[in-house]
Design a protein around this motif. Structure first.
Motif, PDB file in Angstrom:
ATOM      1  N   HIS A 116       0.829  -1.209   0.000  1.00 62.88           N
ATOM      2  CA  HIS A 116       0.000   0.000   0.000  1.00 62.88           C
ATOM      3  C   HIS A 116       0.866   1.263   0.000  1.00 62.88           C
ATOM      4  O   HIS A 116       0.375   2.354  -0.254  1.00 62.88           O
ATOM      5  CB  HIS A 116      -0.908   0.017   1.236  1.00 62.88           C
ATOM      6  CG  HIS A 116      -0.145  -0.145   2.514  1.00 62.88           C
ATOM      7  ND1 HIS A 116       0.360  -1.350   2.935  1.00 62.88           N
ATOM      8  CD2 HIS A 116       0.218   0.759   3.444  1.00 62.88           C
ATOM      9  CE1 HIS A 116       1.000  -1.191   4.090  1.00 62.88           C
ATOM     10  NE2 HIS A 116       0.936   0.084   4.416  1.00 62.88           N
ATOM     11  N   LEU A 117       2.177   1.129   0.296  1.00 61.29           N
ATOM     12  CA  LEU A 117       3.044   2.302   0.488  1.00 61.29           C
ATOM     13  C   LEU A 117       3.703   2.767  -0.803  1.00 61.29           C
ATOM     14  O   LEU A 117       4.104   1.951  -1.633  1.00 61.29           O
ATOM     15  CB  LEU A 117       4.167   1.975   1.476  1.00 61.29           C
ATOM     16  CG  LEU A 117       3.826   1.866   2.953  1.00 61.29           C
ATOM     17  CD1 LEU A 117       5.087   1.489   3.732  1.00 61.29           C
ATOM     18  CD2 LEU A 117       3.256   3.172   3.471  1.00 61.29           C
ATOM     19  N   GLY A 118       3.862   4.087  -0.926  1.00 61.26           N
ATOM     20  CA  GLY A 118       4.648   4.669  -2.013  1.00 61.26           C
ATOM     21  C   GLY A 118       5.513   5.770  -1.425  1.00 61.26           C
ATOM     22  O   GLY A 118       5.016   6.653  -0.743  1.00 61.26           O
ATOM     23  N   GLU A 119       6.822   5.700  -1.692  1.00 61.46           N
ATOM     24  CA  GLU A 119       7.739   6.687  -1.120  1.00 61.46           C
ATOM     25  C   GLU A 119       8.174   7.687  -2.182  1.00 61.46           C
ATOM     26  O   GLU A 119       8.396   7.309  -3.331  1.00 61.46           O
ATOM     27  CB  GLU A 119       9.017   6.017  -0.607  1.00 61.46           C
ATOM     28  CG  GLU A 119       8.823   4.909   0.383  1.00 61.46           C
ATOM     29  CD  GLU A 119      10.070   4.037   0.447  1.00 61.46           C
ATOM     30  OE1 GLU A 119      11.174   4.591   0.597  1.00 61.46           O
ATOM     31  OE2 GLU A 119       9.931   2.819   0.317  1.00 61.46           O
ATOM     32  N   ALA A 120       8.346   8.945  -1.777  1.00 56.62           N
ATOM     33  CA  ALA A 120       8.926   9.951  -2.673  1.00 56.62           C
ATOM     34  C   ALA A 120       9.731  10.946  -1.836  1.00 56.62           C
ATOM     35  O   ALA A 120       9.248  11.429  -0.810  1.00 56.62           O
ATOM     36  CB  ALA A 120       7.831  10.678  -3.445  1.00 56.62           C
ATOM     37  N   LEU A 138       7.813  16.532  -5.979  1.00 57.80           N
ATOM     38  CA  LEU A 138       6.945  15.746  -5.096  1.00 57.80           C
ATOM     39  C   LEU A 138       5.628  15.394  -5.805  1.00 57.80           C
ATOM     40  O   LEU A 138       5.122  14.273  -5.663  1.00 57.80           O
ATOM     41  CB  LEU A 138       6.684  16.523  -3.799  1.00 57.80           C
ATOM     42  CG  LEU A 138       6.238  15.707  -2.601  1.00 57.80           C
ATOM     43  CD1 LEU A 138       7.203  14.569  -2.298  1.00 57.80           C
ATOM     44  CD2 LEU A 138       6.086  16.603  -1.372  1.00 57.80           C
ATOM     45  N   ASP A 139       5.096  16.332  -6.599  1.00 56.21           N
ATOM     46  CA  ASP A 139       3.899  16.048  -7.420  1.00 56.21           C
ATOM     47  C   ASP A 139       4.115  14.806  -8.272  1.00 56.21           C
ATOM     48  O   ASP A 139       3.260  13.928  -8.348  1.00 56.21           O
ATOM     49  CB  ASP A 139       3.646  17.195  -8.418  1.00 56.21           C
ATOM     50  CG  ASP A 139       2.811  18.301  -7.829  1.00 56.21           C
ATOM     51  OD1 ASP A 139       2.189  18.073  -6.779  1.00 56.21           O
ATOM     52  OD2 ASP A 139       2.804  19.401  -8.427  1.00 56.21           O
ATOM     53  N   LEU A 140       5.268  14.779  -8.941  1.00 57.75           N
ATOM     54  CA  LEU A 140       5.561  13.664  -9.838  1.00 57.75           C
ATOM     55  C   LEU A 140       5.648  12.349  -9.051  1.00 57.75           C
ATOM     56  O   LEU A 140       5.059  11.340  -9.447  1.00 57.75           O
ATOM     57  CB  LEU A 140       6.885  13.928 -10.579  1.00 57.75           C
ATOM     58  CG  LEU A 140       7.427  12.755 -11.394  1.00 57.75           C
ATOM     59  CD1 LEU A 140       6.463  12.371 -12.515  1.00 57.75           C
ATOM     60  CD2 LEU A 140       8.806  13.106 -11.970  1.00 57.75           C
ATOM     61  N   GLY A 141       6.369  12.378  -7.926  1.00 58.43           N
ATOM     62  CA  GLY A 141       6.519  11.160  -7.122  1.00 58.43           C
ATOM     63  C   GLY A 141       5.165  10.660  -6.637  1.00 58.43           C
ATOM     64  O   GLY A 141       4.865   9.456  -6.708  1.00 58.43           O
TER      65      GLY A 141
END
Ligand SMILES: CC(C)(COP(=O)(O)OP(=O)(O)OC[C@H]1O[C@@H](n2cnc3c(N)ncnc32)[C@H](O)[C@@H]1OP(=O)(O)O)[C@@H](O)C(=O)NCCC(=O)NCCS
Length: 395
Positions: A116-120, A138-141
């Protein structure tokens, strides 16, 4: 507006800048290593700004090895270039100089647990800030992670000093640990709905630890542990016979170390993953020391602790994981393995002058051991999270 090569994702950068996905070179001698070298240079500049030293900065070799290994996490890196350098790259294949790279973004998604996690993580050189580059990255990530179905967005910030309680400080939801509320990272993340879920204390131990201190802790810990435990210390290897048990200790790190409000569940390790970890240390030209406590009657490993260090810099080392299995707690095994590993470090690397470590501010037991050994506060690392869907809706 520019777009990410190979996708139609729009990225709104300020005039004069362009985004490129970092090429993945075969080695650091490859001309295409320019981007990974620049990522390390940006990291070093930000470390000098934050801490005044570069011990914690990733090196080009760390970036290369990290990107080589995608067995457990899908990873992408992007860099922001000055437009002229981006044009020269696109038109003539001219590799950008290090200072043409003004910012970078790391995007990661765990693959074998915590799906469930996404890091940026976005990093902008100090002289290039306040123009919208960090927000665009950060928008892109976030977009890449949301498009991949991730529902919990994760990021982090680092600070050289923990502010005292008061109006200038933001406290973690754990109630333990603070960050400067007005620093750029916290401001950016809060404005986008991220919550400060946990703060870890960064501590430094100056070496050598006085002999009397180590002797006193070793004697007291030995007495409490009794005769059932035997220590083993391994340099740059984990013997095959112990791989499965070391994998269990790494797995327990993900469930037993406090994670505050971060939505992070068990991350299973097996023998293969321990082997990959050992190989990665070699690729990064790191040395490492593992001390374990074997419970002799059952031939099981009850505790472990790890030091890792770059070979090309002998002045510092990192205290990494330390864990005592639940059923063996309360016998000072944590102190016992740590003192033994410090003894081994003094033999292996007598020139080492400091050890860095990180512990959750609410992790009283681990902090107590470190404080007793002489670790002093040296800053904080903060974990930020934004939930985009209720927890029960997650797959
Ligand atoms: C956080 C960071 C990425 C912002 O980069 P940037 O290019 O300056 O970002 P932007 O110009 O898009 O500004 C975004 C927000 O950052 C904050 N910010 C920017 N410059 C700031 C400054 N000098 N002082 C305080 N906050 C600042 C503001 O909240 C700003 O939003 P606002 O202008 O609406 O108030 C950059 O400061 C950095 O690299 N810091 C170190 C790494 C880090 O903490 N990354 C964490 C975020 S993933």
């Amino acid at each position: 507006m520019s777009s990410v090569a190979g996708t139609s994702l729009p990225v709104v950068l300020p005039e004069g800048y362009a985004l490129v996905e970092a090429p993945h070179p075969a080695s650091l001698d490859d001309p295409d290593a320019w981007a990974y070298r620049a990522v390390a240079d940006v990291a070093r500049e930000i470390e000098l700004e934050t801490h005044g030293y570069d011990d914690l900065a990733v090196r080009p070799r760390d970036v290369l090895s990290g990107m080589d290994h995608q067995e457990y996490e899908a990873k992408r890196r992007f860099v922001v270039l000055r437009s002229a350098a981006a044009r020269a790259l696109a038109e003539d294949g001219a590799r950008p100089a290090v200072h043409d790279v003004v910012a970078h973004l790391y995007v990661g998604r765990p693959l074998t647990s915590n799906e469930h996690l996404g890091e940026a993580y976005a990093f902008v050189r100090p002289a290039e800030r306040g123009r919208g580059i960090g927000s665009a990255l950060l928008d892109l990530g976030e977009r890449l992670n949301l498009d991949a179905g991730r529902t919990v967005l994760f990021s982090d910030t680092s600070h050289g000093v923990e502010p005292p309680p008061g109006p200038g400080a933001l406290e973690a939801t754990t109630g333990a640990g603070r960050v400067p509320a007005d620093a750029p990272g916290p401001r950016l993340l809060r404005s986008r709905g991220y919550v400060l879920e946990q703060v870890e204390r960064h501590s430094v131990l100056d070496l050598p630890v006085p002999r009397e201190t180590l002797d006193a802790h070793r004697d007291a810990a030995r007495e409490r542990a009794g005769d059932d435990y035997r220590l083993h210390t391994w340099t740059d290897e984990v013997p095959d016979a112990w791989l499965d048990q070391v994998a269990l200790l790494f797995t327990r790190m993900s469930t037993d170390a406090p994670t505050g409000g971060v939505d992070y569940g068990e991350d299973p390790w097996d023998a293969r993953r321990v082997r990959i970890w050992v190989g990665e240390q070699a690729e990064r030209r790191n040395g490492f020391l593992v001390t374990v406590a074997e419970h002799v009657p059952t031939r099981t490993l009850a505790a472990f602790t790890v030091f890792a260090y770059p070979r090309e810099r002998d002045d510092f080392a990192f205290q990494e994981d330390t864990l005592v299995l639940r059923e063996h707690r309360g016998r000072r095994l944590g102190m016992l393995v740590k003192v033994a590993n410090l003894d081994a470090l003094a033999v292996e690397r007598p020139a080492t002058r400091r050890v860095h470590t990180w512990n959750a501010q609410e992790n009283d037991h681990m902090l107590a051991i470190n404080v007793a050994l002489g670790f002093r506060p040296a800053g904080v690392w903060a974990a930020w999270q934004r939930r985009t869907a209720p927890a029960q809706d997650r797959a």
